[in-house]
Design a protein around this motif. Structure first.
Motif, PDB file in Angstrom:
ATOM      1  N   PHE A 196       0.871  -1.176  -0.026  1.00 35.10           N
ATOM      2  CA  PHE A 196      -0.003  -0.049  -0.014  1.00 35.10           C
ATOM      3  C   PHE A 196       0.933   1.276   0.157  1.00 35.10           C
ATOM      4  O   PHE A 196       1.787   1.074   0.544  1.00 35.10           O
ATOM      5  N   ILE A 197       0.324   2.382  -0.641  1.00 34.66           N
ATOM      6  CA  ILE A 197       1.027   3.712  -0.983  1.00 34.66           C
ATOM      7  C   ILE A 197       0.485   4.409  -0.130  1.00 34.66           C
ATOM      8  O   ILE A 197      -0.865   4.865  -0.402  1.00 34.66           O
ATOM      9  N   ASP A 198       1.071   5.503   0.693  1.00 29.83           N
ATOM     10  CA  ASP A 198       0.283   6.474   1.398  1.00 29.83           C
ATOM     11  C   ASP A 198       0.840   7.755   0.536  1.00 29.83           C
ATOM     12  O   ASP A 198       1.994   8.059   0.742  1.00 29.83           O
ATOM     13  N   PRO A 199      -0.162   8.379  -0.081  1.00 30.59           N
ATOM     14  CA  PRO A 199       0.292   9.512  -1.255  1.00 30.59           C
ATOM     15  C   PRO A 199       0.531  10.936  -0.269  1.00 30.59           C
ATOM     16  O   PRO A 199       0.638  12.017  -0.806  1.00 30.59           O
ATOM     17  N   HIS A 200       0.244  10.804   1.197  1.00 32.66           N
ATOM     18  CA  HIS A 200       0.164  12.174   2.058  1.00 32.66           C
ATOM     19  C   HIS A 200       0.429  12.090   3.110  1.00 32.66           C
ATOM     20  O   HIS A 200      -0.439  11.593   4.055  1.00 32.66           O
ATOM     21  N   VAL A 201       1.736  12.049   3.559  1.00 33.80           N
ATOM     22  CA  VAL A 201       2.216  12.087   4.959  1.00 33.80           C
ATOM     23  C   VAL A 201       3.065  13.302   5.433  1.00 33.80           C
ATOM     24  O   VAL A 201       3.752  14.034   4.438  1.00 33.80           O
ATOM     25  N   HIS A 202       3.278  13.449   6.601  1.00 39.01           N
ATOM     26  CA  HIS A 202       3.952  14.506   7.113  1.00 39.01           C
ATOM     27  C   HIS A 202       4.768  13.627   8.222  1.00 39.01           C
ATOM     28  O   HIS A 202       4.182  13.102   9.131  1.00 39.01           O
ATOM     29  N   GLY A 227     -15.838   5.922  -8.237  1.00 41.83           N
ATOM     30  CA  GLY A 227     -14.359   6.362  -8.852  1.00 41.83           C
ATOM     31  C   GLY A 227     -14.209   7.847  -8.831  1.00 41.83           C
ATOM     32  O   GLY A 227     -13.022   8.102  -9.605  1.00 41.83           O
ATOM     33  N   GLU A 228     -14.906   8.364  -8.308  1.00 46.65           N
ATOM     34  CA  GLU A 228     -14.844  10.010  -8.502  1.00 46.65           C
ATOM     35  C   GLU A 228     -13.534  10.291  -7.717  1.00 46.65           C
ATOM     36  O   GLU A 228     -12.656  11.465  -7.877  1.00 46.65           O
ATOM     37  N   ILE A 229     -13.593   9.647  -6.149  1.00 50.96           N
ATOM     38  CA  ILE A 229     -12.198   9.882  -5.585  1.00 50.96           C
ATOM     39  C   ILE A 229     -11.483   8.804  -6.067  1.00 50.96           C
ATOM     40  O   ILE A 229     -11.684   7.641  -6.142  1.00 50.96           O
ATOM     41  N   ALA A 230      -9.901   9.282  -6.250  1.00 54.38           N
ATOM     42  CA  ALA A 230      -8.944   8.448  -6.772  1.00 54.38           C
ATOM     43  C   ALA A 230      -8.321   7.710  -5.555  1.00 54.38           C
ATOM     44  O   ALA A 230      -7.994   6.448  -5.789  1.00 54.38           O
ATOM     45  N   THR A 231      -7.785   8.285  -4.949  1.00 48.19           N
ATOM     46  CA  THR A 231      -7.012   7.817  -3.644  1.00 48.19           C
ATOM     47  C   THR A 231      -7.282   8.226  -2.233  1.00 48.19           C
ATOM     48  O   THR A 231      -8.122   8.844  -2.141  1.00 48.19           O
ATOM     49  N   ILE A 232      -6.852   7.321  -1.371  1.00 48.34           N
ATOM     50  CA  ILE A 232      -7.048   7.352  -0.008  1.00 48.34           C
ATOM     51  C   ILE A 232      -5.625   7.477   0.447  1.00 48.34           C
ATOM     52  O   ILE A 232      -4.966   6.560   0.749  1.00 48.34           O
ATOM     53  N   GLY A 233      -5.566   8.579   1.302  1.00 43.87           N
ATOM     54  CA  GLY A 233      -4.260   8.598   1.869  1.00 43.87           C
ATOM     55  C   GLY A 233      -4.380   8.730   3.487  1.00 43.87           C
ATOM     56  O   GLY A 233      -5.483   8.310   4.103  1.00 43.87           O
ATOM     57  N   THR A 234      -3.320   9.294   4.404  1.00 46.88           N
ATOM     58  CA  THR A 234      -3.697   9.674   5.741  1.00 46.88           C
ATOM     59  C   THR A 234      -3.741  11.075   5.913  1.00 46.88           C
ATOM     60  O   THR A 234      -4.548  11.514   7.053  1.00 46.88           O
ATOM     61  N   ASP A 235      -2.862  11.999   5.321  1.00 47.44           N
ATOM     62  CA  ASP A 235      -2.551  13.250   6.159  1.00 47.44           C
ATOM     63  C   ASP A 235      -2.037  13.104   7.505  1.00 47.44           C
ATOM     64  O   ASP A 235      -2.304  13.569   8.174  1.00 47.44           O
ATOM     65  N   HIS A 236      -1.027  11.861   7.537  1.00 46.61           N
ATOM     66  CA  HIS A 236      -0.406  11.685   8.948  1.00 46.61           C
ATOM     67  C   HIS A 236       0.317  13.065   9.389  1.00 46.61           C
ATOM     68  O   HIS A 236       1.245  13.164   8.759  1.00 46.61           O
ATOM     69  N   ALA A 237      -0.428  13.546  10.421  1.00 45.81           N
ATOM     70  CA  ALA A 237       0.408  14.729  10.824  1.00 45.81           C
ATOM     71  C   ALA A 237       0.323  14.693  12.533  1.00 45.81           C
ATOM     72  O   ALA A 237      -0.693  15.038  12.975  1.00 45.81           O
ATOM     73  N   PRO A 238       1.397  13.974  12.854  1.00 48.56           N
ATOM     74  CA  PRO A 238       1.667  13.709  14.118  1.00 48.56           C
ATOM     75  C   PRO A 238       1.877  14.507  15.319  1.00 48.56           C
ATOM     76  O   PRO A 238       3.019  14.830  15.441  1.00 48.56           O
ATOM     77  N   PHE A 239       0.976  15.040  15.984  1.00 46.41           N
ATOM     78  CA  PHE A 239       1.180  15.968  17.295  1.00 46.41           C
ATOM     79  C   PHE A 239       0.569  15.311  18.464  1.00 46.41           C
ATOM     80  O   PHE A 239      -0.423  14.983  18.553  1.00 46.41           O
ATOM     81  N   SER A 240       1.370  15.284  19.399  1.00 44.22           N
ATOM     82  CA  SER A 240       0.757  14.600  20.788  1.00 44.22           C
ATOM     83  C   SER A 240      -0.061  15.598  21.280  1.00 44.22           C
ATOM     84  O   SER A 240      -0.053  16.766  20.982  1.00 44.22           O
TER      85      SER A 240
END
Ligand code: URP
Ligand code: ZN
Ligand code: ZN
Length: 467
Positions: free
Chosen positions: A58-64, A311-324
């Motif tokens: 799996f590929i996550d196209p949106h992480v920080h 099919g209108e939405i192409a991808t699912i990422g996370t936008d993983h933006a990890p702040f405690s």
């Protein structure tokens, strides 16, 4: 070491069949039913995949991961983020390089690469954020796209004074991106409207995390999408709308696609599973669920799943933006009492695949092919990594997830590899788990545990493809 994955049901974005997979020299070299193990080198490692599903990594196209933002720094590093990603079945990530407005793009690329080299266990590449667009930045951005393998830009229409880009620079950047064949990914929310609405709410004493969503309503996001796609239509640039949270924004993007604009839509795991009631939790707990665009009313969650199915939405990422929570999210707590000081982000790099499988496939909202397509294949295609990544085929990198579709368990901070001090999905039940995860033919995770090699992750150089 050569690897044989035996007897699994292989599911890609388009195919579904049972066969064995033989991997050597980091790639898939054979896919056949009944490969005779006796004919393979003696040191071949075997994974029994009978009764299991076998997916492309799996590929996550949106992480920080490295993210200086809102007066603090994201809590993860490449080691913790890689472990979390792999434990959940993610084998490649695309991280956002987010320099400050005074930083040079070339120096930022070097800095971000320095954070990953020797520490990544996943393969990785970048979207280069454009926060300044003077002559020097333009020259460096051209070189980054043409010679450095970073074939996608990122713009923020939000975050006034920190990361946002002016209309003039956006228009010029899109023109340059078209010429270079570079796709422009975009956070679509109107910075000026948000700034004004935040000030008004705070002045009225509306200071808690529950006011984050009303400070940036759906119309603000839809306006951002309309502006971006109008500029894309005028310049011919290809654009990708990140973390689309609501029906209005999806509709604006789909309208543009129907006009012939080359626009792709991303959804992220938090918007597909959580709603705004989480940001309304008492005792400032809601801060854990402050992200931008914000969590919306439940009807938008349903609309996003429908758009995925169609099919209108192409991808699912996370936008993983990890702040405690402690020391970071609580920056907006009394005595400051100001939701605009809560670092934005909901981490989910480890949880994404299980969440989408459970709430998408098991719940009957999407089929297995759409699941694989949205969580892997589309990202590889859109961002110039296909067919090396994003599918199971002879010649592709041996990034493979052997998935146990019957496993049931709960998500929890106790089993999370992220350095963040909370799990946004604490106690949530999920079905399905990656029982083995390989990156280029080497097993990196088993049953939710990292068993791989830190430093094995490689930078994925990409060429522009969006002419
Ligand atoms: O809340 C979010 N999304 N934080 C990270 C920065 C961004 O906008 O992607
Ligand atoms: Zn964003
Ligand atoms: Zn982001």
């Amino acid at each position: 070491m050569p690897l044989l994955i035996n007897g699994g049901r292989i599911v890609t974005a388009t195919d579904d069949f049972t066969a064995d997979i033989y991997c050597e020299n980091e790639t898939i070299s054979r896919i056949e039913p009944g490969i005779d193990a006796a004919s393979l080198p003696k040191n071949t490692e075997t994974i029994d995949a009978s009764g299991k599903l076998v997916f492309p990594g799996f590929i996550d196209p949106h992480v920080h991961i490295h993210l200086p933002f809102m007066g603090t720094n994201a809590a993860d590093d490449y080691e913790s983020a890689s472990k979390a990603a792999l434990a959940g079945g993610t084998t490649s990530v695309i991280e956002m390089i987010c320099p400050g407005p005074d930083d040079e793009p070339a120096a930022a690329l070097e800095e971000w690469r320095g954070h990953a080299e020797g520490k990544a266990a996943v393969d990785y590449t970048y979207h280069m954020a454009v926060v300044r667009f003077d002559a020097l930045a333009q020259k460096q951005l051209r070189r980054i796209a043409q010679d450095e393998g970073v074939a996608s830009f990122k713009v923020f229409l939000a975050y006034k004074g920190a990361l946002d880009i002016s209309d003039g620079d956006l228009f010029s950047l899109l023109g340059m991106a078209k010429e270079l064949g570079v796709i422009v990914t975009a956070h679509c929310e109107n910075a000026e409207a948000i700034d004004a609405m935040q000030k008004k709410l705070i002045a009225e004493g509306k200071t808690g995390p529950e006011w984050h969503e009303p400070s940036r309503p759906t119309i603000v996001e839809a306006e951002g999408v309309r502006k971006l796609t109008a500029f894309a239509e005028l310049t011919g640039a290809h654009v990708y709308i990140v973390h689309t949270s609501c029906e209005e924004a999806v509709r604006a993007a789909v309208d543009a696609r129907l006009r012939g604009v080359n626009a792709w839509i991303e959804a992220v795991a938090p918007h597909l599973t959580l709603d705004r009631s989480f940001a309304e939790k008492p005792d400032f707990e809601g801060a854990k669920f402050v992200m931008s665009p914000p969590l919306r009313e439940r009807r938008h969650v349903d609309a996003l799943w429908s758009a995925l199915r169609s099919g209108e939405i192409a991808t699912i990422g996370t936008d993983h933006a990890p702040f405690s929570f402690k020391g970071q999210k609580d920056m907006g707590r009394p005595p400051s009492s100001d939701f605009t000081k809560i670092p934005n982000g909901v981490p989910s790099i480890q949880e994404r695949v299980a969440l989408v499988y459970t709430h998408g496939v098991v719940a009957g909202r999407i089929d297995l092919h759409t699941f694989v397509d949205a969580c892997s294949t589309q990202a590889a295609r859109i961002f110039g990594m296909y067919p090396r990544k994003g599918t199971i085929a002879v010649g592709a990198d041996a990034d493979i997830v052997v998935w146990d579709p019957t496993w049931r368990g709960t998500l929890s901070k106790a089993t999370s590899h992220s350095k963040v001090d909370y799990c946004a999905y604490e106690g949530w039940q999920v079905q399905g788990r990656a029982s083995a995860v390989t990156v280029r033919g080497e097993v990196q995770a088993r049953d939710g545990e990292f068993v791989g090699t830190i430093g094995r992750g490689r930078f994925l150089a990409r060429k522009p493809t969006h002419f």
